[in-house]
Write a protein that holds these residues in place. Sequence first.
Motif, mmCIF file in Angstrom:
data_model
loop_
_atom_site.group_PDB
_atom_site.id
_atom_site.type_symbol
_atom_site.label_atom_id
_atom_site.label_comp_id
_atom_site.label_asym_id
_atom_site.label_seq_id
_atom_site.Cartn_x
_atom_site.Cartn_y
_atom_site.Cartn_z
ATOM 1 N N TYR A 7 44.186 43.683 27.084
ATOM 2 C CA TYR A 7 44.518 42.837 28.387
ATOM 3 C C TYR A 7 45.852 41.817 28.045
ATOM 4 N N CYS A 8 46.314 42.088 27.101
ATOM 5 C CA CYS A 8 47.853 41.516 27.094
ATOM 6 C C CYS A 8 48.567 41.603 28.006
ATOM 7 N N ALA A 9 49.387 40.885 28.561
ATOM 8 C CA ALA A 9 50.324 41.056 29.893
ATOM 9 C C ALA A 9 51.165 41.935 29.435
ATOM 10 N N GLN A 10 51.606 41.986 28.016
ATOM 11 C CA GLN A 10 52.571 42.906 27.604
ATOM 12 C C GLN A 10 52.460 44.027 27.180
ATOM 13 N N SER A 11 51.254 44.585 27.368
ATOM 14 C CA SER A 11 50.459 45.675 26.987
ATOM 15 C C SER A 11 51.093 47.061 27.314
ATOM 16 N N ILE A 12 51.603 47.748 26.400
ATOM 17 C CA ILE A 12 52.254 49.158 26.875
ATOM 18 C C ILE A 12 51.147 50.311 26.765
ATOM 19 N N ASN A 68 43.366 39.711 45.707
ATOM 20 C CA ASN A 68 44.280 40.368 44.905
ATOM 21 C C ASN A 68 45.314 39.496 44.159
ATOM 22 N N ALA A 69 45.412 38.148 44.752
ATOM 23 C CA ALA A 69 46.363 37.175 44.185
ATOM 24 C C ALA A 69 45.551 36.313 43.222
ATOM 25 N N LEU A 70 44.424 35.959 43.639
ATOM 26 C CA LEU A 70 43.585 35.195 42.964
ATOM 27 C C LEU A 70 42.850 35.623 41.766
ATOM 28 N N LEU A 71 42.539 36.726 41.653
ATOM 29 C CA LEU A 71 41.698 37.485 40.365
ATOM 30 C C LEU A 71 42.683 37.358 39.159
ATOM 31 N N PRO A 72 43.767 37.678 39.248
ATOM 32 C CA PRO A 72 44.849 37.512 38.016
ATOM 33 C C PRO A 72 44.762 36.117 37.265
ATOM 34 N N CYS A 73 44.364 35.136 38.095
ATOM 35 C CA CYS A 73 44.504 33.720 37.642
ATOM 36 C C CYS A 73 43.128 33.624 36.612
ATOM 37 N N LEU A 74 42.314 34.222 36.394
ATOM 38 C CA LEU A 74 41.194 34.443 35.795
ATOM 39 C C LEU A 74 41.384 34.871 34.216
ATOM 40 N N LYS A 75 40.667 34.089 33.400
ATOM 41 C CA LYS A 75 40.767 34.624 31.943
ATOM 42 C C LYS A 75 39.948 35.911 31.819
ATOM 43 N N VAL A 76 40.159 36.691 30.706
ATOM 44 C CA VAL A 76 39.364 37.946 30.395
ATOM 45 C C VAL A 76 37.780 37.867 30.600
ATOM 46 N N ASN A 77 37.441 38.702 31.367
ATOM 47 C CA ASN A 77 36.011 38.799 31.545
ATOM 48 C C ASN A 77 35.112 37.781 32.385
ATOM 49 N N PHE A 137 40.914 43.992 39.240
ATOM 50 C CA PHE A 137 40.007 43.622 38.380
ATOM 51 C C PHE A 137 40.406 43.944 36.950
ATOM 52 N N PHE A 138 41.226 45.010 36.867
ATOM 53 C CA PHE A 138 41.689 45.733 35.586
ATOM 54 C C PHE A 138 42.404 44.981 34.640
ATOM 55 N N HIS A 139 43.155 44.050 35.146
ATOM 56 C CA HIS A 139 43.986 43.688 34.047
ATOM 57 C C HIS A 139 43.575 42.575 33.263
ATOM 58 N N ASN A 140 42.441 41.851 33.739
ATOM 59 C CA ASN A 140 41.562 40.948 33.004
ATOM 60 C C ASN A 140 40.025 41.265 32.561
ATOM 61 N N GLY A 141 39.830 42.174 33.493
ATOM 62 C CA GLY A 141 38.270 42.838 33.088
ATOM 63 C C GLY A 141 37.571 41.521 33.999
ATOM 64 N N CYS A 142 37.993 41.210 34.916
ATOM 65 C CA CYS A 142 36.993 40.125 35.730
ATOM 66 C C CYS A 142 36.211 40.696 36.597
ATOM 67 N N ASN A 143 35.480 39.701 37.302
ATOM 68 C CA ASN A 143 34.409 40.136 37.971
ATOM 69 C C ASN A 143 34.643 39.334 39.403
ATOM 70 N N ILE A 144 33.769 39.570 40.590
ATOM 71 C CA ILE A 144 33.626 38.787 41.627
ATOM 72 C C ILE A 144 32.107 38.855 41.814
ATOM 73 N N GLY A 145 31.526 37.856 42.430
ATOM 74 C CA GLY A 145 30.136 37.798 42.832
ATOM 75 C C GLY A 145 29.702 36.547 43.454
ATOM 76 N N SER A 146 28.646 36.380 43.530
ATOM 77 C CA SER A 146 27.936 35.112 44.221
ATOM 78 C C SER A 146 26.917 34.554 43.539
ATOM 79 N N SER A 147 26.151 33.687 43.955
ATOM 80 C CA SER A 147 25.230 32.941 43.261
ATOM 81 C C SER A 147 24.245 31.949 44.534
#
Lengths: 374, 374
Positions: free
Chosen positions: A122-127, B269-278, B300-310
């Motif tokens: 998940y490195c932002a500089q991943s290639i 699509n702008a919010l999700l990259p602000c999350l840490k991995v997973n 979701f792909f660049h940090n393996g994040c998720n969206i959901g509810s509670s």
Amino acid sequence: MTYPEQFQGFAISDPKDWATPKLTSFQPKNFGPRDVDIEVECCGICASELFALKNDWTHDPLACLSSKYGPKTQVVGHEVVGKVVAVGSDVSLCKVGDRVGLGAQASACMQCGRCQSGNEQYCAQSIGTYCDPYPDGYVSQGGYASHVRAHEQFCFPIPPEIPSELVAPLQCGGLTVFSPIKRNIQGKKNPRVAIIGIGGLGHMAIMISKALGAEVSAVSRGYSKRDDALKMGADHFIATSEPNWNAGLDDTFDLILNCASSTSSLDLNALLPCLKVNCNFVSVGLPHIDEDFKVKPFSFFHNGCNIGSSKLGSREEAIELMELAVKHNFRPWVETIKVCEAGVSEGLTRLDKGDVRYRFTLTGFHDFFGTGKQ
Amino acid sequence: MTYPEQFQGFAISDPKDWATPKLTSFQPKNFGPRDVDIEVECCGICASELFALKNDWTHDPLACLSSKYGPKTQVVGHEVVGKVVAVGSDVSLCKVGDRVGLGAQASACMQCGRCQSGNEQYCAQSIGTYCDPYPDGYVSQGGYASHVRAHEQFCFPIPPEIPSELVAPLQCGGLTVFSPIKRNIQGKKNPRVAIIGIGGLGHMAIMISKALGAEVSAVSRGYSKRDDALKMGADHFIATSEPNWNAGLDDTFDLILNCASSTSSLDLNALLPCLKVNCNFVSVGLPHIDEDFKVKPFSFFHNGCNIGSSKLGSREEAIELMELAVKHNFRPWVETIKVCEAGVSEGLTRLDKGDVRYRFTLTGFHDFFGTGKQ
């Protein structure tokens, strides 16, 4: 010129030619101090290759067309197994002569928080191993080639027990499913996992989930892959073409792993209630860039579940996966194809039609390229 | 007839009258062995009430219209504080005279795996405090009323340090944000949390996140709530009306908690990259039933994040939340309104316009209903 100045591989320069890559010689990227040259022995064919060659994951032209040096053509392939034939001055993770595997990632910064916490994928500089520009302007070239050059972090040691053509698919496909399965079920008692899409990724996901101790449900549209799924180790088989396929499945799974590459055919509003409280639906198949997930917030509400994605896996996870395959004696189901222009074309074309059970590995690289003599 | 045969409350029978509930007498549900009658002292006004009264969470008619017994009208209200005035024969969790709180859930089976593992809010047989049919056909009636009847599991003991009108909003709104915040940050070092939507839920989420040890970013469209958010304890304020609001926020948050009730205005699509991995984006605001999440799998792909509810929280979490409020001395920001037809109407109408900072509690129930004399 010959190696190390030039590599040879099967390349395209126009997405319309995705099914017919041609043999070409090309300049590798400049050799860095942590780079490794792998003399390729065999290479799996991953569905990613179809998306990359067809250029379906972007609205931009093929990245190689704007490379600052190196070829303006594109070689794909990122389930590489081969022998280390050169290492940079700072390489410590492998040595010349080692058999190694290379997956879909070829470089990362190795300094950020993600790289230093087992999340270098998940490195932002991943290639990526192919189609991805390095900071110096070279666009990465993949493993349907005589050689491939990559950062040592991504050259994984391979246990001697597994033949090259069978371990190749673990480098990308296997790792891509292993990481989310492990992360989502670890620490849970008697975890239950559903695997959607019994193809290249899905068939490995069944075997890996079983080896990690899960009770596994294989999910497919019809019944054509039922017997195979059970042979792979699935405990249950679910055909979503049945009208009431989800009856009795409420509150069942600790993880639903979607290995199908299209998301638009999935009925998320029916799948999500099958998850246990606060559990995840993880999609590892990446669809065409214009496809969206569309799902009602209410579908998450009754079990507090989530949907998301996962990208590849870390070096540590790759090594763990291969150890697991040895310990539990599972192997991808592989059909081999001899590498050559016709062979590459056959593999890509048949994969595009879904005519593979369940993974192709291109073999015979030494014979074709005249390598393997060192 | 008077209590216990009849309760009084403010009811509607047609969603078009959502803003003007009328005083009515109604039959309570049959008294079960684990039921508790609460003589209401005050009741918070939750945005859920607007959705319920307008009937925006379903395409069906108001549930009360098809109740098998009891009123064909609907009383809402699920941030109740009051005194226990009667308990069923099997009640052990509270006794007559106790001050208790009741949130958005009034019953559950208490026997399934979810009920027995601190997840009774996700019980498949959960009954909401209002608008929800019991197995016997009675449709539940809420707390804008003289009395309310509920299963003992959902009648929470209230610490003496917190006045009723301030503890009322913790019963639903507070608990609804506490549960996902706690579940998503526990065990993490120096967690960072983003709270989207600084309203009724969001303002409690800021205080709760701080009390749980997180670094908190309050996220709003403009700057009108900036000063308040900082007073509530937010460490940072983000206005998404700024063109580059997300610059530098990649890989920042362990949790993004969406407290806004609409999802369609969010740029996932702008919010999700602000999350840490997973890590997770969790939405606790429930929108109109026809609203969808729409998001690209690539996001979701660049940090393996998720969206959901509670959904809500458990009894254990409700008690823990109130202890946290005592220990860290935080209280919801409450404007009180005297209960009566005009008061209920004022509260609902102003909440609908967003004219509340940050929570209404209806008070004076004893005076209005002539209760509080026992």
